[in-house]
Write a protein that holds these residues in place. Structure first.
Motif, PDB file in Angstrom:
ATOM      1  N   ILE A 151       0.809  -1.101  -0.073  1.00  0.00           N
ATOM      2  CA  ILE A 151      -0.022  -0.065  -0.189  1.00  0.00           C
ATOM      3  C   ILE A 151       0.801   1.237  -0.152  1.00  0.00           C
ATOM      4  O   ILE A 151       0.319   2.366  -0.433  1.00  0.00           O
ATOM      5  CB  ILE A 151      -0.891   0.035   1.298  1.00  0.00           C
ATOM      6  CG1 ILE A 151      -1.761  -1.301   1.227  1.00  0.00           C
ATOM      7  CG2 ILE A 151      -1.710   1.168   1.214  1.00  0.00           C
ATOM      8  CD1 ILE A 151      -2.382  -1.377   0.004  1.00  0.00           C
ATOM      9  N   THR A 152       2.258   1.064   0.545  1.00  0.00           N
ATOM     10  CA  THR A 152       2.887   2.215   0.119  1.00  0.00           C
ATOM     11  C   THR A 152       3.156   3.011  -0.791  1.00  0.00           C
ATOM     12  O   THR A 152       3.835   4.036  -0.919  1.00  0.00           O
ATOM     13  CB  THR A 152       4.279   2.248   1.290  1.00  0.00           C
ATOM     14  OG1 THR A 152       4.975   0.958   0.763  1.00  0.00           O
ATOM     15  CG2 THR A 152       3.893   1.642   2.574  1.00  0.00           C
ATOM     16  N   GLU A 153       3.047   1.865  -1.992  1.00  0.00           N
ATOM     17  CA  GLU A 153       3.432   2.460  -3.351  1.00  0.00           C
ATOM     18  C   GLU A 153       2.058   2.968  -3.907  1.00  0.00           C
ATOM     19  O   GLU A 153       2.351   3.398  -5.124  1.00  0.00           O
ATOM     20  CB  GLU A 153       3.739   1.274  -4.235  1.00  0.00           C
ATOM     21  CG  GLU A 153       5.027   0.639  -3.642  1.00  0.00           C
ATOM     22  CD  GLU A 153       5.745  -0.724  -4.484  1.00  0.00           C
ATOM     23  OE1 GLU A 153       6.862  -1.115  -4.245  1.00  0.00           O
ATOM     24  OE2 GLU A 153       4.828  -1.148  -5.352  1.00  0.00           O
ATOM     25  N   LEU A 158      -9.726 -15.769   2.651  1.00  0.00           N
ATOM     26  CA  LEU A 158      -9.207 -15.134   1.436  1.00  0.00           C
ATOM     27  C   LEU A 158     -10.310 -14.007   1.189  1.00  0.00           C
ATOM     28  O   LEU A 158     -11.545 -13.819   1.677  1.00  0.00           O
ATOM     29  CB  LEU A 158      -9.686 -16.133   0.421  1.00  0.00           C
ATOM     30  CG  LEU A 158      -8.602 -17.430   0.249  1.00  0.00           C
ATOM     31  CD1 LEU A 158      -9.544 -18.513   0.857  1.00  0.00           C
ATOM     32  CD2 LEU A 158      -8.148 -17.790  -1.163  1.00  0.00           C
ATOM     33  N   GLY A 159      -9.750 -13.040   0.380  1.00  0.00           N
ATOM     34  CA  GLY A 159     -10.879 -11.898   0.028  1.00  0.00           C
ATOM     35  C   GLY A 159     -10.317 -10.791  -0.675  1.00  0.00           C
ATOM     36  O   GLY A 159      -9.053 -10.710  -1.052  1.00  0.00           O
ATOM     37  N   GLN A 160     -11.047  -9.897  -1.176  1.00  0.00           N
ATOM     38  CA  GLN A 160     -10.676  -8.839  -2.118  1.00  0.00           C
ATOM     39  C   GLN A 160     -11.145  -7.537  -1.415  1.00  0.00           C
ATOM     40  O   GLN A 160     -12.507  -6.878  -1.888  1.00  0.00           O
ATOM     41  CB  GLN A 160     -11.517  -8.817  -3.525  1.00  0.00           C
ATOM     42  CG  GLN A 160     -11.122 -10.140  -4.281  1.00  0.00           C
ATOM     43  CD  GLN A 160      -9.938 -10.170  -4.708  1.00  0.00           C
ATOM     44  OE1 GLN A 160      -9.113 -11.237  -5.167  1.00  0.00           O
ATOM     45  NE2 GLN A 160      -8.957  -8.964  -4.665  1.00  0.00           N
ATOM     46  N   PRO A 161     -10.257  -7.089  -0.502  1.00  0.00           N
ATOM     47  CA  PRO A 161     -10.819  -6.276   0.426  1.00  0.00           C
ATOM     48  C   PRO A 161     -10.449  -4.779   0.073  1.00  0.00           C
ATOM     49  O   PRO A 161     -10.762  -3.635   0.639  1.00  0.00           O
ATOM     50  CB  PRO A 161      -9.843  -6.333   1.737  1.00  0.00           C
ATOM     51  CG  PRO A 161      -8.694  -6.868   1.161  1.00  0.00           C
ATOM     52  CD  PRO A 161      -8.971  -7.633  -0.013  1.00  0.00           C
ATOM     53  N   GLU A 162      -9.987  -4.548  -1.367  1.00  0.00           N
ATOM     54  CA  GLU A 162      -9.748  -3.052  -1.993  1.00  0.00           C
ATOM     55  C   GLU A 162     -10.990  -2.020  -1.680  1.00  0.00           C
ATOM     56  O   GLU A 162     -10.541  -0.875  -1.642  1.00  0.00           O
ATOM     57  CB  GLU A 162      -9.573  -3.429  -3.465  1.00  0.00           C
ATOM     58  CG  GLU A 162      -8.403  -3.982  -3.816  1.00  0.00           C
ATOM     59  CD  GLU A 162      -8.373  -5.761  -3.782  1.00  0.00           C
ATOM     60  OE1 GLU A 162      -7.417  -6.436  -4.324  1.00  0.00           O
ATOM     61  OE2 GLU A 162      -9.489  -6.268  -3.581  1.00  0.00           O
ATOM     62  N   ILE A 163     -12.180  -2.412  -1.816  1.00  0.00           N
ATOM     63  CA  ILE A 163     -13.261  -1.552  -1.571  1.00  0.00           C
ATOM     64  C   ILE A 163     -13.324  -0.913  -0.397  1.00  0.00           C
ATOM     65  O   ILE A 163     -13.600   0.438  -0.103  1.00  0.00           O
ATOM     66  CB  ILE A 163     -14.594  -2.437  -1.755  1.00  0.00           C
ATOM     67  CG1 ILE A 163     -15.844  -1.193  -2.273  1.00  0.00           C
ATOM     68  CG2 ILE A 163     -14.978  -2.899  -0.390  1.00  0.00           C
ATOM     69  CD1 ILE A 163     -15.723  -0.857  -3.880  1.00  0.00           C
ATOM     70  N   LEU A 164     -12.551  -1.475   0.519  1.00  0.00           N
ATOM     71  CA  LEU A 164     -12.409  -0.875   2.107  1.00  0.00           C
ATOM     72  C   LEU A 164     -11.628   0.395   1.786  1.00  0.00           C
ATOM     73  O   LEU A 164     -11.361   1.070   2.861  1.00  0.00           O
ATOM     74  CB  LEU A 164     -12.000  -1.713   2.975  1.00  0.00           C
ATOM     75  CG  LEU A 164     -12.850  -2.862   3.123  1.00  0.00           C
ATOM     76  CD1 LEU A 164     -12.349  -3.804   4.295  1.00  0.00           C
ATOM     77  CD2 LEU A 164     -14.357  -2.668   3.495  1.00  0.00           C
ATOM     78  N   LEU A 165     -10.418   0.397   0.765  1.00  0.00           N
ATOM     79  CA  LEU A 165      -9.949   1.558   0.449  1.00  0.00           C
ATOM     80  C   LEU A 165     -10.323   2.681  -0.425  1.00  0.00           C
ATOM     81  O   LEU A 165      -9.819   3.503  -0.666  1.00  0.00           O
ATOM     82  CB  LEU A 165      -8.349   0.999  -0.112  1.00  0.00           C
ATOM     83  CG  LEU A 165      -7.568   0.265   0.893  1.00  0.00           C
ATOM     84  CD1 LEU A 165      -6.176  -0.184   0.481  1.00  0.00           C
ATOM     85  CD2 LEU A 165      -7.175   0.837   2.402  1.00  0.00           C
TER      86      LEU A 165
END
Length: 261
Positions: free
Chosen positions: A69-71, A129-136
């Motif tokens: 995430i730092t990128e 497992l998961g795709q948590p991108e929406i939380l960002l």
């Protein structure tokens, strides 16, 4: 930033024909730009000199935690990172042999997408497992909207992507997100045994069947059937096809010893 000379992705080629790819980016196996470059290089090596089968694994508590995430920053950085994910995971998916993800612990975001790029997934009861991108406030950028939907169907994929929730192993097994669930202490042994069994088979034919299935899903049924016919003819030019047919005619099914050529 990791030193590009540091080995963050390693390959071990075993005597039983199985190649083991291990992510080694402490503490959580974040898929940084350098990890993705090394993963792509590893996948390309396994494509140029294919083993019998491949196991991809990470740490005991985290298979891969996703992108670094730092990128993350703006659209320009997103375009660069997305391109690295696309190149690396497409290279994994294109390995012309069976690939098995041995998933211990968490496989989230890009980690889940890496598992999705493999042919099969073995998990433990504690795997998540998961795709948590929406939380960002963003969306998956490493194939999560595409490979996930093709694997579990669009409605289940939308549920996971829209909510960002983590899926337990039992639910993942029920929806087809993973193929086997085994106890943590035998995870790698089970994955290696499965891979070794596949590696003893007609691996060139396995690779052509993989190509037919994966590429066939990208187009119409008619196009897929045409591709299947093309590869069906091609496979008869292999040593294994001759061995298999001769063995069947002489001994019946299931007795051929294949050479992988």
């Amino acid at each position: 930033m990791a030193d590009s000379s540091q080995a963050l992705v390693t390959i071990e080629r075993r005597d039983d024909g199985v190649a083991v790819v291990t992510l080694e980016n402490p503490k959580v196996n974040a898929l940084s730009s350098e990890v993705l470059r090394q993963l792509r290089s590893a996948a390309q090596s396994l494509t140029e000199q294919p083993p019998g089968a491949v196991v991809i694994t990470g740490g005991p508590r985290v298979f891969a935690a996703g992108a670094d995430i730092t990128e993350f920053a703006g659209p320009d950085e997103a375009r660069a990172i997305g391109g690295l994910f696309l190149d690396a995971l497409n290279a994994v998916a294109a390995i012309p042999r069976a690939t098995i993800a041995a998933v211990a612990g968490f496989a989230l975001g890009g980690g889940c997408e890496l598992a999705l790029a493999c042919d099969f997934r073995v998990a433990t009861p504690k795997t998540r497992l998961g795709q948590p991108e929406i939380l960002l406030g963003i969306i998956p950028g490493g194939g999560g909207t595409q490979r996930l939907a093709r694997l579990v169907g669009p409605a289940k994929a939308k549920d996971l992507v829209f909510s960002g929730r983590q899926v337990r192993a039992d639910e993942a097994l029920a929806m087809g997100l993973v193929d086997r669930v085994v106890e943590a202490e035998v995870l790698h042994d089970e994955a290696l045994a499965w891979a070794a069994q596949l590696a003893k088979g007609a691996v060139v034919a396995q690779g052509l069947a993989k190509q037919a299935i994966d590429l066939g899903l990208e187009g119409t049924l008619a196009a897929g059937l045409d591709l299947e016919q093309q590869l069906f003819v091609e496979v008869f030019g292999t040593d294994d096809a001759r061995i298999g047919v001769d063995s069947f005619n002489e001994h019946g099914p299931g007795h051929a010893t294949f050479t992988g050529r």
